[in-house]
Enzyme design. Structure first.
Site, PDB file in Angstrom:
ATOM      1  N   CYS A   1       0.851  -1.175   0.000  1.00  0.00           N
ATOM      2  CA  CYS A   1       0.000   0.000   0.000  1.00  0.00           C
ATOM      3  C   CYS A   1       0.895   1.235   0.000  1.00  0.00           C
ATOM      4  CB  CYS A   1      -0.907   0.026   1.226  1.00  0.00           C
ATOM      5  SG  CYS A   1      -2.006  -1.407   1.360  1.00  0.00           S
TER       6      CYS A   1
ATOM      7  N   GLY B   1      -1.261   1.116  -4.888  1.00  0.00           N
ATOM      8  CA  GLY B   1      -2.558   0.555  -4.550  1.00  0.00           C
ATOM      9  C   GLY B   1      -3.672   1.245  -5.299  1.00  0.00           C
TER      10      GLY B   1
ATOM     11  N   ASN C   1       1.122  -0.122   5.942  1.00  0.00           N
ATOM     12  CA  ASN C   1       1.594  -0.821   4.743  1.00  0.00           C
ATOM     13  C   ASN C   1       2.364  -2.042   5.202  1.00  0.00           C
ATOM     14  OD1 ASN C   1       2.504  -1.557   2.173  1.00  0.00           O
ATOM     15  ND2 ASN C   1       4.282  -0.211   2.299  1.00  0.00           N
ATOM     16  N   GLY C   2       1.935  -3.216   4.781  1.00  0.00           N
ATOM     17  CA  GLY C   2       2.616  -4.444   5.172  1.00  0.00           C
ATOM     18  C   GLY C   2       1.629  -5.559   5.411  1.00  0.00           C
TER      19      GLY C   2
ATOM     20  N   TYR D   1      10.295  -3.950  -8.856  1.00  0.00           N
ATOM     21  CA  TYR D   1       9.012  -3.659  -9.500  1.00  0.00           C
ATOM     22  C   TYR D   1       8.152  -2.624  -8.781  1.00  0.00           C
ATOM     23  CZ  TYR D   1       4.141  -4.399 -10.950  1.00  0.00           C
ATOM     24  OH  TYR D   1       2.848  -4.206 -11.373  1.00  0.00           O
TER      25      TYR D   1
END
Length: 491
Positions: free
Chosen positions: A2, A28, A102-103, A256
């Site tokens: 995210c 996201g 985020n995670g 990426y």
């Protein structure tokens, strides 16, 4: 994966948060949310969809205040279709607390039981981020039993959170009337940085590009295990809150996930991708004689720097053979294999003259499920390519990821349990060349030699937290977000 951002300022922050989320949109596309704070009261708007669709003028007018936070969501656990699981999350005690994360917590199930049975806190969604909010809220309450909240109490709470949580977490929270709390897991798996604007505003965000694009100057990345407490007047307090922090960032960020114009943990993402192209060139030469290659063509977007550097190393022309439709989302993070497959030809147009009668070397950043690669190889053949070689700037993805990337099931990984030649036949290429794991790590680490460890678990099966079992992988597989309609096929 995210994108998260938080700001403490002396001016209205709703537009700044919106602009930062646009810069993090690549992280996201499922949902977006913003919460602001004014006079100790929170104002929130969140919904499913892209940032530009979620926030209209009327929504922005309803977000007053000089501090706040936001998130763009990419679900890796819970219910992908539930608007209730869009972030930020809020709880009214202690103080009033909002949080973005985020995670991925690998012990969320156990924590959920602890919160219910021991801490007496109710969790209303399937999201591990709400679990994290419950743990933080409990530890803040424990740390402030004898007084008000300040930096010392906030750091004590984060230290207790570190002792309870497992997995990856970059977190930004706002505590009503007190300030902003920012912290990162003891391995620094997911990125987090902070900086200041000329007027003294403080911003924390997933990537440096969000800071720089909104007029903030990046100071540094948050260290693994570190916490920052930013008071509402902009003063930053920092403390290491973990017992044994070891920086081990996710290497897939550099391959990426992150934007090429970001710097994560002192590593330029763009330079890392150039380096990956240099090392990949050596693998290509050992597999396909350069005389057999007429042109090098990237599969946009993330592979461009690697492809450009590879072409230079081979002494071959670099050409743009595909044109990306920028109004179609990133296929890697779209829920449902069938949706992902159908979107490939909508996402990529093709310049047929760059393929006709040529032996083409296509370069991609990575090959995960193989569906996109199959389609692209066939598109090249349909355009008249004599031979189609495919090179991946990353090694084969053979293992589930448990730290916040949507590849937790082995069945979806085209390289799992297969040789390179078996994968080549599935994809339909005349040759398939993968990056080497050790070479990948060296290529990224060489940009900042102080970073010596990475989480590369999806490539090498080594989980940096050291606590992942087959039972954990099975449980996380069961918890992964499910689309509302079943996919038609799985490659």
């Amino acid at each position: 994966m995210c994108g998260i951002v938080g700001v403490v300022s002396n001016a209205l922050v709703n537009q700044t948060l919106y602009d930062a989320l646009l810069l993090l949109q690549h992280r996201g596309q499922d949902a977006a949310g913003i919460v602001t704070q004014q006079n100790g009261k929170f104002f929130m708007h969140k919904a499913k969809g892209m940032v530009r669709d979620v926030f209209r003028t009327r929504n922005m007018r309803g977000l007053p205040g000089t501090s706040g936070l936001g998130q763009v969501r990419y679900p890796t656990a819970g219910n992908a279709d539930s608007e209730e699981e869009a972030q930020p999350f809020y709880t009214n005690a202690p103080f009033g607390l909002v949080l973005v994360h985020n995670g991925n917590l690998t012990n969320a199930q156990a924590l959920r039981r602890e919160l219910l049975q021991g801490d007496h806190r109710h969790i209303n969604t399937d999201s591990d981020s709400e679990v994290l909010l419950g743990v933080l809220a409990h530890e803040l309450a424990q740390a402030t039993r004898d007084g008000a909240l300040g930096p010392e109490q906030a750091f004590a709470a984060v230290a207790a959170v570190h002792r309870r949580l497992r997995g990856s977490y970059a977190v930004i929270a706002h505590i009503a009337g007190c300030g902003m709390l920012v912290f990162r897991d003891p391995f620094g798996i997911r990125p987090l940085c902070f900086g200041r604007a000329a007027d003294g505003a403080v911003m924390a965000a997933s990537e440096s590009v969000a800071l720089e694009g909104t007029g903030h100057v990046m100071e540094r990345c948050v260290a693994p295990g570190e916490a920052l407490f930013v008071t509402l007047d902009g003063k930053v307090h920092a403390r290491q809150c973990a017992d044994r922090p070891v920086l081990s960032p996710c290497i897939f960020e550099f391959v990426y996930l992150a934007r090429p114009d970001s710097v994560l943990d002192g590593i330029s993402v763009y330079q890392a991708r150039l380096n990956l192209g240099q090392t990949l060139a050596k693998r290509v030469i050992s597999t396909v004689p350069p005389s057999e290659i007429d042109v090098v063509i990237p599969i946009p977007e993330s592979s461009r720097p690697s492809a450009n550097e590879l072409a230079r190393a081979l002494g071959k022309p670099y050409r743009e053979g595909f044109v990306k439709n920028r109004y179609v989302g990133r296929t890697f993070i779209m829920p449902g294999q069938a949706v992902r497959k159908r979107s490939v030809r909508q996402k990529l147009g093709l310049i047929a003259s760059e393929f006709a009668g040529r032996n083409v070397l296509l370069v991609d950043d990575s090959i995960v499920r193989g569906t996109t690669s199959q389609e692209i190889v066939q598109m090249a053949r349909d355009a008249g390519a004599r031979k189609v070689y495919l090179a991946s700037a990353a090694p084969p993805v053979r293992h589930p990821n448990v730290y916040g990337i949507d590849m937790p099931t082995r069945e979806e990984l085209v390289a799992h349990g297969r040789s390179v030649d078996e994968v080549r036949r599935i994809i339909g290429a005349d040759a398939l060349i993968y990056q080497d794991v050790a070479a990948m790590k060296q290529a990224v680490s060489s940009v900042n030699p102080q970073v010596t460890r990475f989480d590369a678990s999806c490539f090498d099966g080594q989980y940096v937290t050291g606590d992942i079992t087959e039972d954990d992988i099975a449980r996380l597989r069961a918890a992964r977000p499910q689309p509302s309609t079943a996919p038609e096929d799985v490659a």
